[in-house]
Motif scaffolding. Sequence first.
Motif, mmCIF file in Angstrom:
data_model
loop_
_atom_site.group_PDB
_atom_site.id
_atom_site.type_symbol
_atom_site.label_atom_id
_atom_site.label_comp_id
_atom_site.label_asym_id
_atom_site.label_seq_id
_atom_site.Cartn_x
_atom_site.Cartn_y
_atom_site.Cartn_z
ATOM 1 N N UNK A 35 -76.392 -68.095 -1.901
ATOM 2 C CA UNK A 35 -75.875 -68.547 -0.648
ATOM 3 C C UNK A 35 -77.004 -69.717 -0.170
ATOM 4 N N UNK A 36 -78.486 -69.337 -0.309
ATOM 5 C CA UNK A 36 -79.420 -69.989 0.184
ATOM 6 C C UNK A 36 -79.564 -71.416 -0.965
ATOM 7 N N UNK A 37 -79.416 -70.953 -2.343
ATOM 8 C CA UNK A 37 -79.143 -72.129 -3.390
ATOM 9 C C UNK A 37 -78.300 -73.074 -2.844
ATOM 10 N N UNK A 38 -77.035 -72.797 -2.418
ATOM 11 C CA UNK A 38 -76.280 -73.726 -1.986
ATOM 12 C C UNK A 38 -76.492 -74.287 -0.900
ATOM 13 N N UNK A 39 -77.064 -73.815 0.179
ATOM 14 C CA UNK A 39 -77.623 -74.589 1.318
ATOM 15 C C UNK A 39 -78.834 -75.448 1.038
ATOM 16 N N UNK A 40 -79.374 -74.998 0.169
ATOM 17 C CA UNK A 40 -80.635 -75.999 -0.437
ATOM 18 C C UNK A 40 -80.096 -77.129 -0.852
#
Lengths: 298, 285
Positions: free
Chosen positions: A134-139
């Motif tokens: 999820x944080x990768x996508x947010x990144x």
Amino acid sequence: MRDSIGERIAPYAYIAPFFLIFAVFGLFPLLFTFYVALFDWNPVGEHTFVGLDNFARLFDDPRFWNAMRNTIGIWFLSTVPQLLIALGIAHLLNHTRLRFATLFRMSMLVPYITSVAATTVVFAQLFDRDYGLLNWVLHLIGVGPVNFAQSTWGSQLMIATMVIWRWTGYTTLLYLASLQAISRDIYEAASVDGAGNWKQFRYITIPSLRPVIVFTIVTSTIGGLQIFTEPLLVSRSAPLTCGPVRQCQTLTLFLFEQGFGQFKFGYGAAIGVSLFILVVAFALLNFLLSTRIRREKP
Amino acid sequence: MTGLILRLRRGGRIDRVPWWVYVLLTLAVVIAVFPLYWMFVVASNDSATAYKMPPRIVPGGNLLHLTELVFSTVPFVRSLINSAVVAVAIGVGHGVLCALAGFAFAKLRFPGRNTLFLIVVLTMTVPTQLAVIPQYMIMSKLGWVDTLQALIVPGLASAFGIFWMRQHIASTVSDELLQAARIDGANSWQIFWQIAFPLVRPAAFVLGLLGFVTAWNDFLWPFIILKSPEMYTAQIAIKALQNSYVVDLGLAMAGSFLATIPMLILFAFVGRRLVSGIMDGAFKG
């Protein structure tokens, strides 16, 4: 023809196992919780009667109110979206001419057969600050990284997501079953009169589902107020408190921490009693609201 | 032919299905299945890739290695067997005992029947899980702490199951049939096993299945009751893997995956019946 004595007592024998099991492992422990809550009760040592002391301490305990806030927060964050999404999917599935209907319905149940423990392990990873998907996508869209597990709202959102994921499909099937009982003539007539998808949903689907909606609200409330496994498994470093500052500790987890982590059975029982009162209050509130809604309907 | 008639009579909207309905439903399926896929991805890559950004989103070839690691870190075979024992015992016991009680409430006449049934229904609203502390004390008195029967016995009968079976037996088993069997001299026990139960076996099967799935996935109660690693169920073993000194994210993930596979295999065979069972049990209208 008179039955023999054996035949006359047989029905009682057939229903006895349930009553026995409920009495020993359900009702008696529940009543005994009220009793234990009046004691300073250590599982191995002495227990001394302290009256309502446990409750007085509980109501002064910020940890209790924190757990109460978290429980209600997670309950709200998980129940409302779950029921709305289930309603939407059930409406989509309720087409007589839908292809792959069985496949769609079966897929809805996959989360239900997955255990809460396994679910939590996966979602904790998906929401991880450093390596989570999820944080990768947010990144990629220029946000973050968000440390979900560390913040109150983040960890509650994470737990609510797990609950939503797990139960939405099951609720969908309950709604779909009720929808299928609505005569297709009604939709047909509406369609002929030019009512589109949204109008059919608003004026046919929702009103006829009222009883099952009330039922699912009650069950997801009773279940939601007792959430335990998700918060326990979310935090590896401080499982019993769901993180170092109790950011997502629920009432059931608080009960477990006090009762089985610190061996304060009396204090833990007092938490159980409070939780019981909370569940009953919510159930009554649901009941009152639903009868009120029914009465207001002309 | 009858199948066709049933299809046409069934409720549901009859307009043409717009394309975007398929898009939305496919999205729902992807969301429902993705976490399981992700479990497999992390469990099949080596630990180093789990700590890499961007994350690997395709499976690797490391599943066997992590599986071995799972089995050497905790007695996982034992855990799977324990889970199976508990789930099968509850599935079968729950199905049969609820059918028997449902049969008594639906078809036998005895003083107090209606009152007792009302009590059964009322017990459904009592949240007994809050009483874990006294429940633990009782198990401790019985000497059942750290045993599997502490998990099995409380799950053998439920109010929901009795309610469910009573409905099915009342609507499926005809009174004339039972009357005929009585005249032939059959007692209620024989009538149950030879006439009533065979007729409602599909419903009892779904009920047993629900009990099985719930028991397999149960966490709180086993976590309180089971102390030694040899007694752990698969779910508690996952927790142990998460806590193990080997700091490896893939390990807990592989354990979760291994504990889920039996359910997925079962689901492939009986998922259809589970779906229709849940939908039948839902109240209609």
